[in-house]
Scaffold this motif. Structure first.
Motif, mmCIF file in Angstrom:
data_model
loop_
_atom_site.group_PDB
_atom_site.id
_atom_site.type_symbol
_atom_site.label_atom_id
_atom_site.label_comp_id
_atom_site.label_asym_id
_atom_site.label_seq_id
_atom_site.Cartn_x
_atom_site.Cartn_y
_atom_site.Cartn_z
ATOM 1 N N LYS A 59 3.109 13.185 10.775
ATOM 2 C CA LYS A 59 4.222 12.358 10.295
ATOM 3 C C LYS A 59 3.745 11.543 9.099
ATOM 4 O O LYS A 59 2.612 11.047 9.082
ATOM 5 C CB LYS A 59 4.710 11.399 11.385
ATOM 6 N N VAL A 60 4.597 11.427 8.110
ATOM 7 C CA VAL A 60 4.296 10.610 6.938
ATOM 8 C C VAL A 60 5.414 9.595 6.753
ATOM 9 O O VAL A 60 6.518 9.761 7.271
ATOM 10 C CB VAL A 60 4.107 11.469 5.661
ATOM 11 N N PHE A 61 5.097 8.558 6.007
ATOM 12 C CA PHE A 61 6.037 7.473 5.783
ATOM 13 C C PHE A 61 6.230 7.269 4.295
ATOM 14 O O PHE A 61 5.331 7.512 3.502
ATOM 15 C CB PHE A 61 5.504 6.183 6.426
ATOM 16 N N ARG A 62 7.432 6.815 3.947
ATOM 17 C CA ARG A 62 7.698 6.415 2.562
ATOM 18 C C ARG A 62 8.716 5.287 2.582
ATOM 19 O O ARG A 62 9.497 5.143 3.521
ATOM 20 C CB ARG A 62 8.161 7.590 1.720
ATOM 21 N N LEU A 63 8.695 4.504 1.532
ATOM 22 C CA LEU A 63 9.627 3.392 1.428
ATOM 23 C C LEU A 63 11.028 3.908 1.155
ATOM 24 O O LEU A 63 11.212 4.882 0.429
ATOM 25 C CB LEU A 63 9.216 2.446 0.295
ATOM 26 N N MET B 267 0.834 -1.203 0.000
ATOM 27 C CA MET B 267 0.000 0.000 0.000
ATOM 28 C C MET B 267 0.868 1.253 0.000
ATOM 29 O O MET B 267 0.616 2.196 -0.739
ATOM 30 C CB MET B 267 -0.935 -0.009 1.210
ATOM 31 N N LEU B 268 1.915 1.259 0.829
ATOM 32 C CA LEU B 268 2.801 2.426 0.888
ATOM 33 C C LEU B 268 3.515 2.628 -0.444
ATOM 34 O O LEU B 268 3.707 3.762 -0.882
ATOM 35 C CB LEU B 268 3.803 2.278 2.034
ATOM 36 N N GLU C 132 10.801 5.009 6.002
ATOM 37 C CA GLU C 132 11.294 6.109 6.824
ATOM 38 C C GLU C 132 10.155 7.045 7.171
ATOM 39 O O GLU C 132 9.185 7.167 6.422
ATOM 40 C CB GLU C 132 12.431 6.850 6.126
ATOM 41 N N ARG C 133 10.296 7.685 8.324
ATOM 42 C CA ARG C 133 9.299 8.618 8.860
ATOM 43 C C ARG C 133 9.799 10.036 8.600
ATOM 44 O O ARG C 133 10.951 10.337 8.862
ATOM 45 C CB ARG C 133 9.179 8.350 10.356
ATOM 46 N N VAL D 22 3.781 8.310 -0.491
ATOM 47 C CA VAL D 22 3.934 8.928 0.826
ATOM 48 C C VAL D 22 2.576 8.859 1.497
ATOM 49 O O VAL D 22 1.564 9.180 0.881
ATOM 50 C CB VAL D 22 4.385 10.401 0.713
ATOM 51 N N ALA D 23 2.562 8.418 2.768
ATOM 52 C CA ALA D 23 1.274 8.285 3.455
ATOM 53 C C ALA D 23 1.449 8.405 4.964
ATOM 54 O O ALA D 23 2.495 8.046 5.510
ATOM 55 C CB ALA D 23 0.648 6.928 3.128
ATOM 56 N N SER D 24 0.409 8.903 5.616
ATOM 57 C CA SER D 24 0.374 8.925 7.077
ATOM 58 C C SER D 24 -0.133 7.570 7.562
ATOM 59 O O SER D 24 -0.653 6.767 6.776
ATOM 60 C CB SER D 24 -0.559 10.029 7.566
#
Length: 137
Positions: free
Chosen positions: A76-80, A28-29, A65-66, A34-36
């Motif tokens: 905060k968002v996350f991405r691979l 999904m990420l 990574e955050r 980029v996603a919360s």
């Protein structure tokens, strides 16, 4: 569970280090870029808390990574990471192996186990177990 235990040696052989229960989150990420945690929870139809429980292990493995959201500094968002993207590519490349193994199991049993489990969960969401028990007494 049993399936998770049996998937681990296959993942090891292929070189997949993603925790079995985090594969859908990683995919999904990858799709969202980029996603919360809330975005991931919505997309996966899982609780926000469950998503937050999975994140630290994925960060420790350096798969995601955050970051602070550039638009909303409180969020905060996350991405691979590049390593995470390679892992998702491995998951996608090998998804057919698992699909064929499950198909073989379904043919042996004469039923699609996950489809039946999905129907059971849906039925319990419509009418919970307590209501069903009350109806019997």
């Amino acid at each position: 569970g049993l399936i998770e235990q049996q998937v681990l040696p296959v993942f090891d052989k292929i070189g997949i280090i993603v925790p079995v229960r985090s594969c859908s989150l990683m995919i999904m990420l990858n799709e969202l870029t980029v996603a919360s945690a809330a975005d991931l929870a919505r997309g996966l139809e899982q609780s926000h808390q469950l998503i937050l429980q999975k994140i630290p292990a994925l960060e420790k493995l350096k798969l995601l990574e955050r970051k602070t959201d550039p638009v909303d500094k409180r969020r905060k968002v996350f991405r691979l990471t590049p390593k995470g993207k390679k892992q998702v590519a491995l998951l996608k490349q090998n998804s057919g192996i698992f699909e064929r193994a499950y198909k073989s199991l379904y043919e042996e049993l004469g039923v699609d186990v996950f489809e039946i489990l999905g129907r059971a969960i849906s039925a319990l969401q419509v009418k919970d177990l307590a209501t069903r028990i009350d109806e019997l007494t």
